[in-house]
Design a protein around this motif. Structure first.
Motif, PDB file in Angstrom:
ATOM      1  N   GLU A 211       0.863  -1.152   0.141  1.00  0.00           N
ATOM      2  CA  GLU A 211      -0.067   0.299  -0.077  1.00  0.00           C
ATOM      3  C   GLU A 211       1.039   1.014  -0.308  1.00  0.00           C
ATOM      4  O   GLU A 211       0.240   2.619  -1.146  1.00  0.00           O
ATOM      5  CB  GLU A 211      -1.004   0.264   1.412  1.00  0.00           C
ATOM      6  CG  GLU A 211      -1.846  -1.042   1.116  1.00  0.00           C
ATOM      7  CD  GLU A 211      -3.072  -0.828   1.876  1.00  0.00           C
ATOM      8  OE1 GLU A 211      -3.451  -0.505   1.711  1.00  0.00           O
ATOM      9  OE2 GLU A 211      -2.832  -1.454   3.745  1.00  0.00           O
TER      10      GLU A 211
ATOM     11  N   ASP B 174      -3.957 -11.248  -9.672  1.00  0.00           N
ATOM     12  CA  ASP B 174      -4.935 -12.032  -8.109  1.00  0.00           C
ATOM     13  C   ASP B 174      -4.339 -13.634  -7.699  1.00  0.00           C
ATOM     14  O   ASP B 174      -4.630 -13.718  -6.857  1.00  0.00           O
ATOM     15  CB  ASP B 174      -5.577 -13.461  -9.468  1.00  0.00           C
ATOM     16  CG  ASP B 174      -6.533 -13.137 -10.496  1.00  0.00           C
ATOM     17  OD1 ASP B 174      -6.606 -10.964 -10.105  1.00  0.00           O
ATOM     18  OD2 ASP B 174      -7.215 -13.019 -11.300  1.00  0.00           O
TER      19      ASP B 174
ATOM     20  N   LEU C  41      -2.569 -12.920   0.232  1.00  0.00           N
ATOM     21  CA  LEU C  41      -2.318 -12.630   1.192  1.00  0.00           C
ATOM     22  C   LEU C  41      -3.283 -13.063   2.229  1.00  0.00           C
ATOM     23  O   LEU C  41      -3.764 -12.951   2.959  1.00  0.00           O
ATOM     24  CB  LEU C  41      -2.775 -11.137   0.292  1.00  0.00           C
ATOM     25  CG  LEU C  41      -1.943 -10.463   0.250  1.00  0.00           C
ATOM     26  CD1 LEU C  41      -2.616  -8.541  -0.895  1.00  0.00           C
ATOM     27  CD2 LEU C  41      -0.361 -10.081   1.341  1.00  0.00           C
TER      28      LEU C  41
ATOM     29  N   ILE D  29     -19.230 -16.075  -6.538  1.00  0.00           N
ATOM     30  CA  ILE D  29     -19.677 -15.100  -6.254  1.00  0.00           C
ATOM     31  C   ILE D  29     -20.859 -15.423  -6.537  1.00  0.00           C
ATOM     32  O   ILE D  29     -21.205 -15.498  -7.727  1.00  0.00           O
ATOM     33  CB  ILE D  29     -19.697 -13.834  -7.198  1.00  0.00           C
ATOM     34  CG1 ILE D  29     -18.159 -12.824  -6.051  1.00  0.00           C
ATOM     35  CG2 ILE D  29     -20.571 -12.914  -5.788  1.00  0.00           C
ATOM     36  CD1 ILE D  29     -17.736 -11.659  -6.868  1.00  0.00           C
TER      37      ILE D  29
ATOM     38  N   ALA E 251      -6.776  -6.575   4.990  1.00  0.00           N
ATOM     39  CA  ALA E 251      -6.196  -5.730   3.875  1.00  0.00           C
ATOM     40  C   ALA E 251      -6.011  -6.029   2.471  1.00  0.00           C
ATOM     41  O   ALA E 251      -5.860  -5.065   2.183  1.00  0.00           O
ATOM     42  CB  ALA E 251      -4.476  -5.809   4.321  1.00  0.00           C
ATOM     43  N   SER E 252      -6.193  -7.402   3.082  1.00  0.00           N
ATOM     44  CA  SER E 252      -6.930  -7.609   1.231  1.00  0.00           C
ATOM     45  C   SER E 252      -7.679  -6.974   0.143  1.00  0.00           C
ATOM     46  O   SER E 252      -8.054  -6.798  -0.458  1.00  0.00           O
ATOM     47  CB  SER E 252      -6.861  -8.916   1.294  1.00  0.00           C
ATOM     48  OG  SER E 252      -5.846 -10.059   1.741  1.00  0.00           O
TER      49      SER E 252
ATOM     50  N   ARG F 192      -8.823  -3.782   0.815  1.00  0.00           N
ATOM     51  CA  ARG F 192      -8.384  -2.519   0.920  1.00  0.00           C
ATOM     52  C   ARG F 192      -7.637  -1.774  -0.489  1.00  0.00           C
ATOM     53  O   ARG F 192      -7.969  -1.129  -0.687  1.00  0.00           O
ATOM     54  CB  ARG F 192      -7.797  -1.599   2.138  1.00  0.00           C
ATOM     55  CG  ARG F 192      -7.791  -0.636   2.482  1.00  0.00           C
ATOM     56  CD  ARG F 192      -7.360  -0.152   3.610  1.00  0.00           C
ATOM     57  NE  ARG F 192      -5.978  -1.357   3.898  1.00  0.00           N
ATOM     58  CZ  ARG F 192      -5.633  -1.519   4.772  1.00  0.00           C
ATOM     59  NH1 ARG F 192      -6.754  -1.596   5.544  1.00  0.00           N
ATOM     60  NH2 ARG F 192      -4.317  -2.179   4.960  1.00  0.00           N
ATOM     61  N   MET F 193      -6.528  -3.736  -0.711  1.00  0.00           N
ATOM     62  CA  MET F 193      -5.611  -3.084  -1.779  1.00  0.00           C
ATOM     63  C   MET F 193      -6.343  -2.929  -3.257  1.00  0.00           C
ATOM     64  O   MET F 193      -6.013  -2.761  -4.062  1.00  0.00           O
ATOM     65  CB  MET F 193      -4.715  -4.041  -1.808  1.00  0.00           C
ATOM     66  CG  MET F 193      -3.697  -3.689  -0.721  1.00  0.00           C
ATOM     67  SD  MET F 193      -2.120  -4.744  -0.873  1.00  0.00           S
ATOM     68  CE  MET F 193      -2.737  -5.674   0.322  1.00  0.00           C
ATOM     69  N   VAL F 194      -7.395  -4.241  -2.838  1.00  0.00           N
ATOM     70  CA  VAL F 194      -8.329  -4.018  -4.219  1.00  0.00           C
ATOM     71  C   VAL F 194      -8.880  -2.949  -4.258  1.00  0.00           C
ATOM     72  O   VAL F 194      -9.587  -2.640  -6.092  1.00  0.00           O
ATOM     73  CB  VAL F 194      -9.466  -5.605  -4.005  1.00  0.00           C
ATOM     74  CG1 VAL F 194      -9.918  -6.226  -4.812  1.00  0.00           C
ATOM     75  CG2 VAL F 194      -8.167  -6.904  -4.105  1.00  0.00           C
TER      76      VAL F 194
ATOM     77  N   PRO G 138     -10.105 -10.226  -6.903  1.00  0.00           N
ATOM     78  CA  PRO G 138     -10.130  -9.439  -7.291  1.00  0.00           C
ATOM     79  C   PRO G 138     -11.082  -8.997  -8.163  1.00  0.00           C
ATOM     80  O   PRO G 138     -11.705  -7.477  -8.044  1.00  0.00           O
ATOM     81  CB  PRO G 138      -8.314  -8.776  -7.450  1.00  0.00           C
ATOM     82  CG  PRO G 138      -7.413  -9.867  -6.509  1.00  0.00           C
ATOM     83  CD  PRO G 138      -8.166 -11.021  -7.153  1.00  0.00           C
TER      84      PRO G 138
ATOM     85  N   LEU H 222     -13.864  -9.332  -7.299  1.00  0.00           N
ATOM     86  CA  LEU H 222     -14.888  -8.714  -6.403  1.00  0.00           C
ATOM     87  C   LEU H 222     -14.814  -6.764  -6.400  1.00  0.00           C
ATOM     88  O   LEU H 222     -16.584  -6.565  -6.323  1.00  0.00           O
ATOM     89  CB  LEU H 222     -13.941  -8.328  -4.738  1.00  0.00           C
ATOM     90  CG  LEU H 222     -14.612  -7.962  -3.554  1.00  0.00           C
ATOM     91  CD1 LEU H 222     -15.506  -8.645  -3.355  1.00  0.00           C
ATOM     92  CD2 LEU H 222     -13.286  -7.891  -3.013  1.00  0.00           C
TER      93      LEU H 222
END
Lengths: 131, 124
Positions: free
Chosen positions: A37, A45, A51, A128, B15-16, B18-20, B109, B112
């Protein structure tokens, strides 16, 4: 019962190790995500999945800690019964075995539930699903 | 910008997400405790989308959702469950409580982002 006291202490040690492992892996991931960040790096991906592994690992270890808590609770009950009246020790031992089997069943169920798409039978799970 | 709140007891999961979502035209607020998010909503915060984990201590995702539906301003706010859980009966329970959708971790990502874009009707 002395042997159960040893098992109890061993389980306590295992829980402490697992709690440390959860904390360390969390700290490690937060350091990495902080770096990403801070440097405005875009994640792909595979990094996004990596993470998220920590979350799955933490949930799995936490489920094991909960199972250990349950086992220790039942050892406590057994020890209490055993010390109170040795005549009911056999009955208490049977109850302990029954409770331990239930705990194992619940722990195995949580292993699957908390694995998300990593669980073997959910590899093709829809990512999803809208209702 | 639309306000999206994420609720997850895992800081690394937050955190994941937020980054995405950092490049998306949305305002993001994150909470590690559902009861804190609910209290802020009861105090007047009006999110446009809520994305929550299911298994959390103190208040789980379903309890949070039930609480949200009791607050007039969030009775119809779209809500997505982001969880490792895959059981059909849990999805059914979520649907009955008014969930908009169910996302299984680990999330992709791009998917989402697409889900948020779709629910908020953001320009693609």
């Amino acid at each position: 019962m002395l042997i159960l006291d040893s098992v109890y202490d061993l389980l306590t040690h295992i829980k402490e190790v697992q709690k440390d492992a959860i904390a360390l892996s969390c700290e490690s991931l937060l350091m990495i995500s902080g770096f990403i960040e801070k440097n405005n790096l875009e994640i792909d991906d595979s990094v996004a999945s990596a993470l998220q592994y920590q979350d799955v690992i933490s949930q799995q270890l936490t489920a094991i800690i909960e199972a250990i808590d349950s086992v220790q609770e039942n050892i406590d009950r057994f020890n209490h019964s055993y010390k109170t009246d040795e005549d009911i020790a056999v009955d208490s031992m049977n109850k302990l075995q029954e409770k331990l089997s239930l705990t194992l069943g619940e722990a195995k169920d949580k292993k699957d539930r908390f694995s998300g798409k990593f669980a073997n039978n959910h590899a093709d799970e829809q990512e999803i699903e809208f209702f | 910008m639309p306000l999206v709140i994420f609720v997850d007891d895992s800081e690394t999961a937050l955190a994941s997400t937020r980054m995405v979502t950092t490049s998306m035209p949305i305002e993001v607020k994150q909470y590690t405790e559902a009861q804190v998010a609910l209290a802020e909503i009861q105090a007047g915060m009006t999110p446009d989308l809520i994305i929550t984990d299911l298994n959390m201590p103190v208040m789980n995702g379903f309890e949070f959702l039930e609480g949200l539906r009791k607050v007039p301003s969030t009775q119809r706010t779209p809500c997505l469950m982001l969880t490792t859980e895959t059981k059909a009966e849990l999805k059914q329970k979520g649907k009955a409580l008014g969930l908009t959708g169910w996302i299984v971790k680990p999330f992709n990502p791009a998917q989402l982002k697409q889900a948020i874009t779709r629910v908020l009707r953001l320009p693609a």
